[in-house]
Design a protein around this motif. Structure first.
Motif, short mmCIF file in Angstrom:
data_model
loop_
_atom_site.label_atom_id
_atom_site.label_comp_id
_atom_site.label_asym_id
_atom_site.label_seq_id
_atom_site.Cartn_x
_atom_site.Cartn_y
_atom_site.Cartn_z
N HIS A 1 35.59 41.96 46.37
CA HIS A 1 34.29 42.55 46.03
C HIS A 1 34.47 43.82 45.20
O HIS A 1 33.70 44.04 44.26
CB HIS A 1 33.50 42.84 47.30
CG HIS A 1 32.98 41.61 47.95
ND1 HIS A 1 32.18 41.63 49.06
CD2 HIS A 1 33.16 40.29 47.66
CE1 HIS A 1 31.88 40.39 49.42
NE2 HIS A 1 32.47 39.57 48.58
N GLN A 2 35.47 44.61 45.52
CA GLN A 2 35.72 45.82 44.75
C GLN A 2 35.98 45.48 43.28
O GLN A 2 35.47 46.14 42.37
CB GLN A 2 36.92 46.57 45.35
CG GLN A 2 37.16 47.93 44.75
CD GLN A 2 38.33 48.65 45.41
OE1 GLN A 2 38.92 48.19 46.38
NE2 GLN A 2 38.66 49.81 44.87
N VAL A 3 36.74 44.42 43.06
CA VAL A 3 37.04 43.96 41.70
C VAL A 3 35.76 43.47 41.00
O VAL A 3 35.49 43.84 39.85
CB VAL A 3 38.12 42.84 41.75
CG1 VAL A 3 38.21 42.09 40.44
CG2 VAL A 3 39.46 43.42 42.14
N ILE A 4 34.97 42.68 41.70
CA ILE A 4 33.72 42.16 41.12
C ILE A 4 32.77 43.31 40.80
O ILE A 4 32.17 43.35 39.72
CB ILE A 4 33.05 41.15 42.08
CG1 ILE A 4 33.91 39.88 42.21
CG2 ILE A 4 31.64 40.79 41.60
CD1 ILE A 4 33.48 38.95 43.34
N ASP B 1 24.61 43.99 48.37
CA ASP B 1 23.33 43.28 48.51
C ASP B 1 23.06 42.37 47.31
O ASP B 1 22.60 41.24 47.46
CB ASP B 1 22.17 44.27 48.68
CG ASP B 1 22.22 44.99 50.02
OD1 ASP B 1 22.84 44.46 50.97
OD2 ASP B 1 21.65 46.09 50.12
N GLN B 2 23.34 42.87 46.12
CA GLN B 2 23.11 42.07 44.91
C GLN B 2 24.03 40.84 44.89
O GLN B 2 23.59 39.75 44.54
CB GLN B 2 23.35 42.93 43.67
CG GLN B 2 22.31 44.02 43.48
CD GLN B 2 22.74 45.07 42.46
OE1 GLN B 2 23.91 45.44 42.39
NE2 GLN B 2 21.79 45.53 41.68
N LEU B 3 25.29 41.03 45.28
CA LEU B 3 26.23 39.91 45.30
C LEU B 3 25.78 38.86 46.31
O LEU B 3 25.82 37.65 46.02
CB LEU B 3 27.65 40.39 45.61
CG LEU B 3 28.72 39.31 45.56
CD1 LEU B 3 28.83 38.69 44.18
CD2 LEU B 3 30.07 39.90 45.99
N LYS B 4 25.32 39.31 47.46
CA LYS B 4 24.83 38.38 48.48
C LYS B 4 23.66 37.56 47.93
O LYS B 4 23.60 36.34 48.11
CB LYS B 4 24.40 39.17 49.72
CG LYS B 4 24.04 38.30 50.89
CD LYS B 4 23.70 39.16 52.10
CE LYS B 4 23.36 38.26 53.27
NZ LYS B 4 22.91 39.00 54.43
N GLU C 1 23.39 33.53 47.45
CA GLU C 1 22.31 32.80 48.13
C GLU C 1 21.40 32.07 47.15
O GLU C 1 20.92 30.98 47.43
CB GLU C 1 21.48 33.76 48.98
CG GLU C 1 22.19 34.26 50.22
CD GLU C 1 21.43 35.35 50.95
OE1 GLU C 1 20.36 35.81 50.46
OE2 GLU C 1 21.91 35.77 52.02
N ASP C 2 21.15 32.67 45.99
CA ASP C 2 20.22 32.11 45.01
C ASP C 2 20.89 31.15 44.03
O ASP C 2 20.24 30.65 43.11
CB ASP C 2 19.53 33.23 44.23
CG ASP C 2 18.65 34.10 45.12
OD1 ASP C 2 18.31 33.67 46.24
OD2 ASP C 2 18.31 35.22 44.69
N LYS D 1 22.65 39.53 33.87
CA LYS D 1 21.91 40.46 34.74
C LYS D 1 22.80 41.52 35.38
O LYS D 1 22.32 42.31 36.19
CB LYS D 1 21.17 39.66 35.83
CG LYS D 1 20.11 38.76 35.24
CD LYS D 1 19.44 37.90 36.28
CE LYS D 1 18.40 37.01 35.59
NZ LYS D 1 17.75 36.10 36.48
N ALA D 2 24.06 41.52 35.03
CA ALA D 2 24.98 42.51 35.61
C ALA D 2 24.49 43.92 35.27
O ALA D 2 24.15 44.20 34.11
CB ALA D 2 26.39 42.31 35.07
N PRO D 3 24.43 44.79 36.27
CA PRO D 3 23.91 46.13 36.04
C PRO D 3 24.66 46.91 34.96
O PRO D 3 24.05 47.58 34.13
CB PRO D 3 24.07 46.82 37.40
CG PRO D 3 24.07 45.71 38.39
CD PRO D 3 24.72 44.55 37.68
N GLN D 4 25.99 46.81 34.95
CA GLN D 4 26.77 47.58 33.97
C GLN D 4 28.17 46.98 33.87
O GLN D 4 28.96 47.13 34.79
CB GLN D 4 26.87 49.04 34.43
CG GLN D 4 27.81 49.92 33.63
CD GLN D 4 27.31 50.20 32.23
OE1 GLN D 4 26.17 50.59 32.05
NE2 GLN D 4 28.14 50.00 31.23
N LEU D 5 28.43 46.31 32.76
CA LEU D 5 29.79 45.83 32.54
C LEU D 5 30.68 47.06 32.37
O LEU D 5 30.33 47.99 31.65
CB LEU D 5 29.85 44.94 31.29
CG LEU D 5 31.08 44.07 31.17
CD1 LEU D 5 31.15 43.06 32.31
CD2 LEU D 5 31.10 43.35 29.84
#
Length: 119
Positions: free
Chosen positions: A36-39, A48-51, A55-56, A66-70
């Motif tokens: 998760h740290q890497v992602i 929360d966003q990853l979850k 789920e979606d 939609k990534a907040p900030q590459l």
């Protein structure tokens, strides 16, 4: 890769690939927290966003769109993944997907987290 193969990958859900990332890193005694740290480093997402993404069943195109900030240091990710040099991949979305693959691969190979996160 050709455009048809790229489009197939772009439409794959992140959730369908995520368990493979987990399996790959856990086999090498790395943790889901490190994954998760890497992602999060690459994309700017949080727990929360990853979850929600998982789920979606969000596809890779939307995952990166939609990534907040590459991360600004993605250009420092270099090397070969899946037979391609990540720095030479021309399609911007495929390059981002391969950046993620490369980071997961480095994690699985036991690389130090500071090196993976280009610190």
């Amino acid at each position: 890769m050709n455009d048809k193969n790229n489009e197939r990958v772009f439409k794959m859900s992140f959730a369908s690939v995520y368990p493979h990332y987990v399996t790959k890193i856990e086999k090498k005694n790395r943790s889901v927290e490190e994954l998760h740290q890497v992602i999060f480093w690459l994309t700017g997402y949080n727990d929360d966003q990853l979850k929600s993404i998982i789920e979606d069943n969000i596809n890779f195109r939307d995952f990166f769109d939609k990534a907040p900030q590459l991360n600004l240091n993605v250009g420092l990710i270099k090397g070969v993944i899946c037979g391609y040099r990540v720095e030479d991949i021309e399609d911007p979305l495929m390059q981002k997907i391969r950046y993620l693959d490369k980071l997961v691969d480095e994690l699985a190979k036991g690389k130090n987290m500071d090196k993976i996160l280009r610190s």
